[in-house]
Scaffold this motif. Structure first.
Motif, PDB file in Angstrom:
ATOM      1  N   ALA A  40      -0.658   2.312 -18.594  1.00  6.88           N
ATOM      2  CA  ALA A  40      -1.455   2.328 -18.863  1.00  6.88           C
ATOM      3  C   ALA A  40      -2.448   3.181 -19.467  1.00  6.88           C
ATOM      4  O   ALA A  40      -1.066   3.515 -19.995  1.00  6.88           O
ATOM      5  N   VAL A  41      -3.540   3.130 -19.599  1.00  2.00           N
ATOM      6  CA  VAL A  41      -4.390   3.589 -21.326  1.00  2.00           C
ATOM      7  C   VAL A  41      -4.624   4.591 -20.700  1.00  2.00           C
ATOM      8  O   VAL A  41      -4.784   5.647 -19.519  1.00  2.00           O
ATOM      9  N   LEU A  42      -4.070   6.089 -20.969  1.00  4.13           N
ATOM     10  CA  LEU A  42      -4.175   7.474 -20.850  1.00  4.13           C
ATOM     11  C   LEU A  42      -5.580   7.773 -21.224  1.00  4.13           C
ATOM     12  O   LEU A  42      -5.857   7.229 -22.334  1.00  4.13           O
ATOM     13  N   ASP A  43      -5.662   8.426 -21.468  1.00  2.00           N
ATOM     14  CA  ASP A  43      -7.648   9.578 -21.975  1.00  2.00           C
ATOM     15  C   ASP A  43      -7.364   9.691 -23.093  1.00  2.00           C
ATOM     16  O   ASP A  43      -8.914   9.517 -23.752  1.00  2.00           O
TER      17      ASP A  43
ATOM     18  N   LEU B  77      -1.032   4.042 -25.101  1.00  2.00           N
ATOM     19  CA  LEU B  77      -0.542   2.875 -23.743  1.00  2.00           C
ATOM     20  C   LEU B  77       1.068   3.501 -23.440  1.00  2.00           C
ATOM     21  O   LEU B  77       1.749   4.151 -24.211  1.00  2.00           O
ATOM     22  N   ALA B  78       0.850   4.193 -21.803  1.00  2.00           N
ATOM     23  CA  ALA B  78       1.908   4.679 -21.422  1.00  2.00           C
ATOM     24  C   ALA B  78       2.497   2.999 -20.944  1.00  2.00           C
ATOM     25  O   ALA B  78       2.282   2.408 -19.754  1.00  2.00           O
ATOM     26  N   VAL B  79       4.318   3.473 -20.788  1.00  2.00           N
ATOM     27  CA  VAL B  79       4.942   2.010 -19.988  1.00  2.00           C
ATOM     28  C   VAL B  79       5.904   2.484 -19.493  1.00  2.00           C
ATOM     29  O   VAL B  79       7.033   3.670 -20.070  1.00  2.00           O
ATOM     30  N   ARG B  80       6.153   2.466 -18.046  1.00  2.00           N
ATOM     31  CA  ARG B  80       7.597   2.818 -17.531  1.00  2.00           C
ATOM     32  C   ARG B  80       7.875   1.942 -17.080  1.00  2.00           C
ATOM     33  O   ARG B  80       7.016   0.767 -16.314  1.00  2.00           O
ATOM     34  N   ASP B  81       9.454   1.871 -16.120  1.00  2.00           N
ATOM     35  CA  ASP B  81       9.794   1.225 -14.380  1.00  2.00           C
ATOM     36  C   ASP B  81       9.010   2.058 -13.608  1.00  2.00           C
ATOM     37  O   ASP B  81       8.776   3.261 -12.871  1.00  2.00           O
ATOM     38  N   SER B  82       8.346   0.313 -13.351  1.00  2.00           N
ATOM     39  CA  SER B  82       7.819   1.150 -11.693  1.00  2.00           C
ATOM     40  C   SER B  82       8.536   1.140 -10.432  1.00  2.00           C
ATOM     41  O   SER B  82       8.078   1.951  -9.738  1.00  2.00           O
TER      42      SER B  82
ATOM     43  N   PRO C 262      10.942   8.810 -17.056  1.00  2.00           N
ATOM     44  CA  PRO C 262       9.944   9.095 -18.816  1.00  2.00           C
ATOM     45  C   PRO C 262       8.450   7.369 -18.692  1.00  2.00           C
ATOM     46  O   PRO C 262       8.957   6.687 -17.915  1.00  2.00           O
ATOM     47  N   ALA C 263       8.333   7.834 -19.688  1.00  2.00           N
ATOM     48  CA  ALA C 263       7.332   6.688 -19.642  1.00  2.00           C
ATOM     49  C   ALA C 263       7.194   6.542 -21.161  1.00  2.00           C
ATOM     50  O   ALA C 263       7.498   7.597 -22.345  1.00  2.00           O
ATOM     51  N   VAL C 264       7.204   5.248 -22.274  1.00  2.00           N
ATOM     52  CA  VAL C 264       7.451   5.420 -23.375  1.00  2.00           C
ATOM     53  C   VAL C 264       5.993   4.871 -24.057  1.00  2.00           C
ATOM     54  O   VAL C 264       5.213   4.719 -23.305  1.00  2.00           O
ATOM     55  N   LEU C 265       5.275   5.732 -25.133  1.00  2.00           N
ATOM     56  CA  LEU C 265       4.344   6.271 -25.433  1.00  2.00           C
ATOM     57  C   LEU C 265       4.113   4.916 -26.511  1.00  2.00           C
ATOM     58  O   LEU C 265       4.733   5.447 -27.611  1.00  2.00           O
TER      59      LEU C 265
END
Length: 50
Positions: free
Chosen positions: A8-11, A15-20, A26-29
């Motif tokens: 997801a693109v944050l405000d 870009l945040a990437v995480r385990d669905s 946590p998310a990797v940015l």
């Protein structure tokens, strides 16, 4: 296998990437430039093993 990720693109433009499966985890940015570099690296590794 049940290995999925969400992105997801944050405000702030990161870009945040995480385990669905772990939506509260946590998310990797990534910055846009870092994401492009990550994808290029993954793609080159994929082609190297073929």
């Amino acid at each position: 296998m049940n290995n999925c990720v969400e992105a997801a693109v944050l405000d702030d433009g990161l870009l945040a990437v995480r385990d669905s499966k772990r939506t509260d985890g946590p998310a990797v940015l990534f910055t846009g430039l870092a994401w492009d570099g990550f994808l290029a690296s993954v793609r080159s590794d994929a082609h190297a093993s073929v």
